[in-house]
Design a protein around this motif. Structure first.
Motif, short mmCIF file in Angstrom:
data_model
loop_
_atom_site.label_atom_id
_atom_site.label_comp_id
_atom_site.label_asym_id
_atom_site.label_seq_id
_atom_site.Cartn_x
_atom_site.Cartn_y
_atom_site.Cartn_z
N THR A 1 -45.11 10.14 75.88
CA THR A 1 -44.52 10.97 76.91
C THR A 1 -44.49 10.21 78.23
OG1 THR A 1 -45.42 12.92 75.81
CG2 THR A 1 -44.67 13.19 78.08
N LEU A 2 -43.36 10.27 78.91
CA LEU A 2 -43.20 9.64 80.21
C LEU A 2 -42.84 10.71 81.24
CD1 LEU A 2 -40.84 6.74 79.08
CD2 LEU A 2 -43.31 6.66 79.29
N ILE B 1 -40.31 13.21 79.60
CA ILE B 1 -39.42 12.77 78.54
C ILE B 1 -40.30 12.34 77.38
CG2 ILE B 1 -37.78 10.99 77.83
CD1 ILE B 1 -36.80 10.90 80.70
N GLU B 2 -39.98 12.83 76.21
CA GLU B 2 -40.71 12.42 75.00
C GLU B 2 -39.86 11.39 74.28
OE1 GLU B 2 -41.92 15.70 72.62
OE2 GLU B 2 -42.87 16.73 74.31
N ILE C 1 -44.03 -1.62 83.27
CA ILE C 1 -44.24 -1.53 81.83
C ILE C 1 -42.90 -1.19 81.21
CG2 ILE C 1 -45.45 -0.34 79.97
CD1 ILE C 1 -47.60 0.36 82.11
N TYR C 2 -42.59 -1.81 80.09
CA TYR C 2 -41.33 -1.54 79.39
C TYR C 2 -41.63 -0.81 78.09
CZ TYR C 2 -39.34 -4.79 82.73
OH TYR C 2 -38.93 -5.40 83.90
N GLN C 3 -40.98 0.33 77.91
CA GLN C 3 -41.11 1.11 76.68
C GLN C 3 -39.75 1.17 76.00
OE1 GLN C 3 -43.76 2.53 75.31
NE2 GLN C 3 -45.24 2.41 76.94
N VAL C 4 -39.72 0.85 74.72
CA VAL C 4 -38.48 0.89 73.95
C VAL C 4 -38.62 1.94 72.87
CG1 VAL C 4 -36.94 -0.44 72.46
CG2 VAL C 4 -38.07 -1.56 74.39
N GLY C 5 -37.59 2.76 72.73
CA GLY C 5 -37.60 3.79 71.70
C GLY C 5 -36.42 4.73 71.86
N GLU D 1 -34.44 1.26 76.66
CA GLU D 1 -35.59 0.58 77.24
C GLU D 1 -35.85 1.22 78.59
OE1 GLU D 1 -36.71 -3.96 77.76
OE2 GLU D 1 -35.24 -3.31 79.24
N MET D 2 -37.02 1.79 78.73
CA MET D 2 -37.41 2.43 79.98
C MET D 2 -38.31 1.46 80.75
SD MET D 2 -36.51 5.73 80.22
CE MET D 2 -36.00 7.08 79.20
N LYS D 3 -37.91 1.17 81.97
CA LYS D 3 -38.76 0.37 82.86
C LYS D 3 -39.57 1.35 83.68
CE LYS D 3 -38.53 -3.21 86.39
NZ LYS D 3 -37.61 -4.02 87.22
N ILE D 4 -40.89 1.26 83.55
CA ILE D 4 -41.80 2.24 84.14
C ILE D 4 -42.71 1.52 85.13
CG2 ILE D 4 -43.63 3.88 83.62
CD1 ILE D 4 -42.42 3.88 80.76
#
Length: 124
Positions: A111-112, A101-102, A85-89, A75-78
């Motif tokens: 992509t982040l 980072i893909e 924003i939280y992205q999970v993957g 989980e990336m906290k952006i």
């Protein structure tokens, strides 16, 4: 003789009052004032960008490396435009030259950039 107070003995039903709230004041304001108030409200909702020191950046780098080696979900906290924003993957690729980072989840890939990442949590 009836007095005014005799009519107030009945309970006042507040559910019948239909106040328009702040809408009633907008008609008396100039469009510039309305725009400035909306901008102020939007700006007040934004959160400041957290300041990461070298220890935080080192921890984020280590967690990304571990997640890539183990191929686990993270989980990336952006931080973007004043909100988190939280992205999970799963991390699929890290490009050090472009500093991106893909990642991919079950629906899409995205992509982040390194500068957006505030925190990383590994799911095991």
């Amino acid at each position: 003789m009836t007095y005014l107070n005799d009519h107030f003995d009945e309970k006042l039903d507040l559910s019948k009052i239909r106040d328009r709230g702040s809408k009633k004041w907008v008609a008396m304001m100039l469009p510039e004032h309305v725009r400035l108030i909306r901008e102020y409200n939007d700006a007040s909702k934004k959160e400041p960008r957290p300041q990461l020191d070298e220890w935080d950046l080192e921890e984020i780098q280590q967690l990304i490396e571990i997640a890539m080696k183990r191929n686990v979900e993270v989980e990336m906290k952006i931080w973007k435009n004043g909100e988190f924003i939280y992205q999970v993957g799963r991390i699929t690729w890290v490009d050090l030259n472009k500093r991106v980072i893909e990642m991919e989840d079950i629906f899409q890939s995205f992509t982040l950039t390194f500068g957006e990442i505030v925190n990383v949590t590994i799911f095991e």
